[in-house]
Design a protein around this motif. Structure first.
Motif, short mmCIF file in Angstrom:
data_model
loop_
_atom_site.label_atom_id
_atom_site.label_comp_id
_atom_site.label_asym_id
_atom_site.label_seq_id
_atom_site.Cartn_x
_atom_site.Cartn_y
_atom_site.Cartn_z
N LEU A 4 0.83 -1.20 0.00
CA LEU A 4 0.00 0.00 0.00
C LEU A 4 0.87 1.25 0.00
O LEU A 4 0.61 2.20 -0.74
N ILE A 5 1.92 1.25 0.79
CA ILE A 5 2.83 2.39 0.84
C ILE A 5 3.52 2.58 -0.51
O ILE A 5 3.69 3.71 -0.98
N GLU A 6 3.87 1.48 -1.16
CA GLU A 6 4.50 1.57 -2.49
C GLU A 6 3.52 2.13 -3.52
O GLU A 6 3.89 2.94 -4.38
N LYS A 7 2.24 1.72 -3.43
CA LYS A 7 1.22 2.24 -4.34
C LYS A 7 1.06 3.74 -4.14
O LYS A 7 0.95 4.50 -5.11
N ILE A 8 1.02 4.17 -2.89
CA ILE A 8 0.87 5.60 -2.57
C ILE A 8 2.05 6.38 -3.13
O ILE A 8 1.89 7.43 -3.75
N SER A 9 3.24 5.85 -2.93
CA SER A 9 4.44 6.52 -3.42
C SER A 9 4.42 6.66 -4.94
O SER A 9 4.71 7.73 -5.48
N ALA A 10 4.08 5.59 -5.64
CA ALA A 10 4.04 5.62 -7.10
C ALA A 10 2.98 6.59 -7.61
O ALA A 10 3.21 7.35 -8.55
N GLU A 11 1.82 6.58 -6.97
CA GLU A 11 0.73 7.47 -7.39
C GLU A 11 1.11 8.93 -7.12
O GLU A 11 0.80 9.81 -7.92
N PHE A 12 1.82 9.18 -6.02
CA PHE A 12 2.23 10.55 -5.74
C PHE A 12 3.24 11.05 -6.76
O PHE A 12 3.20 12.21 -7.17
N ARG A 35 -5.57 15.66 -11.40
CA ARG A 35 -6.77 15.58 -10.56
C ARG A 35 -7.22 14.14 -10.36
O ARG A 35 -7.65 13.74 -9.28
N LYS A 36 -7.09 13.33 -11.40
CA LYS A 36 -7.45 11.91 -11.29
C LYS A 36 -6.51 11.22 -10.29
O LYS A 36 -6.96 10.43 -9.46
N SER A 37 -5.23 11.55 -10.35
CA SER A 37 -4.27 10.98 -9.40
C SER A 37 -4.59 11.43 -7.98
O SER A 37 -4.44 10.65 -7.03
N ALA A 38 -5.01 12.67 -7.83
CA ALA A 38 -5.36 13.18 -6.50
C ALA A 38 -6.53 12.40 -5.91
O ALA A 38 -6.54 12.08 -4.71
N LEU A 39 -7.51 12.08 -6.74
CA LEU A 39 -8.64 11.27 -6.27
C LEU A 39 -8.19 9.88 -5.85
O LEU A 39 -8.62 9.35 -4.82
N GLU A 40 -7.32 9.30 -6.65
CA GLU A 40 -6.80 7.97 -6.33
C GLU A 40 -5.99 8.01 -5.04
O GLU A 40 -6.08 7.11 -4.21
N LEU A 41 -5.22 9.08 -4.86
CA LEU A 41 -4.44 9.22 -3.63
C LEU A 41 -5.35 9.30 -2.42
O LEU A 41 -5.06 8.70 -1.38
N SER A 42 -6.44 10.03 -2.53
CA SER A 42 -7.35 10.15 -1.38
C SER A 42 -7.92 8.78 -1.02
O SER A 42 -8.04 8.44 0.16
N LYS A 46 -7.20 6.77 2.56
CA LYS A 46 -8.26 6.24 3.42
C LYS A 46 -8.00 4.77 3.73
O LYS A 46 -8.18 4.32 4.86
N GLU A 47 -7.57 4.03 2.72
CA GLU A 47 -7.25 2.62 2.92
C GLU A 47 -6.07 2.48 3.88
O GLU A 47 -6.06 1.62 4.76
N PHE A 48 -5.07 3.35 3.72
CA PHE A 48 -3.90 3.32 4.60
C PHE A 48 -4.32 3.57 6.05
O PHE A 48 -3.85 2.90 6.97
N ARG A 49 -5.21 4.52 6.23
CA ARG A 49 -5.67 4.84 7.58
C ARG A 49 -6.34 3.62 8.22
O ARG A 49 -6.10 3.31 9.38
N LYS A 50 -7.17 2.93 7.44
CA LYS A 50 -7.84 1.73 7.94
C LYS A 50 -6.83 0.67 8.34
O LYS A 50 -6.91 0.10 9.43
N VAL A 51 -5.88 0.39 7.46
CA VAL A 51 -4.86 -0.63 7.72
C VAL A 51 -4.00 -0.23 8.91
O VAL A 51 -3.68 -1.07 9.76
#
Length: 58
Positions: A4-12, A35-42, A46-51
């Motif tokens: 998940l952290i790797e996905k966040i990093s790549a998307e950022f 803007r599409k990337s920003a939505l995906e990041l959000s 949220k998923e990161f917060r849950k985990v």
């Protein structure tokens, strides 16, 4: 959690690249992609917060 952290990093990185293209070159399509990337990041945040909360409870 590492995945998940790797996905966040790549998307950022994608977001930063597109946002820079829009800001520096005035590329409107890059703004749309940013803007599409920003939505995906959000969603990923949220998923990161849950985990993260689940991991803290262990």
């Amino acid at each position: 959690m590492k995945e998940l952290i790797e996905k966040i990093s790549a998307e950022f990185e994608a977001f930063a690249s597109e946002a820079n293209q829009q800001a520096e070159k005035g590329n409107k399509a890059a703004g749309t992609r940013a803007r599409k990337s920003a939505l995906e990041l959000s969603k990923l945040f949220k998923e990161f917060r849950k985990v993260s909360v689940d991991e803290a409870k262990k």
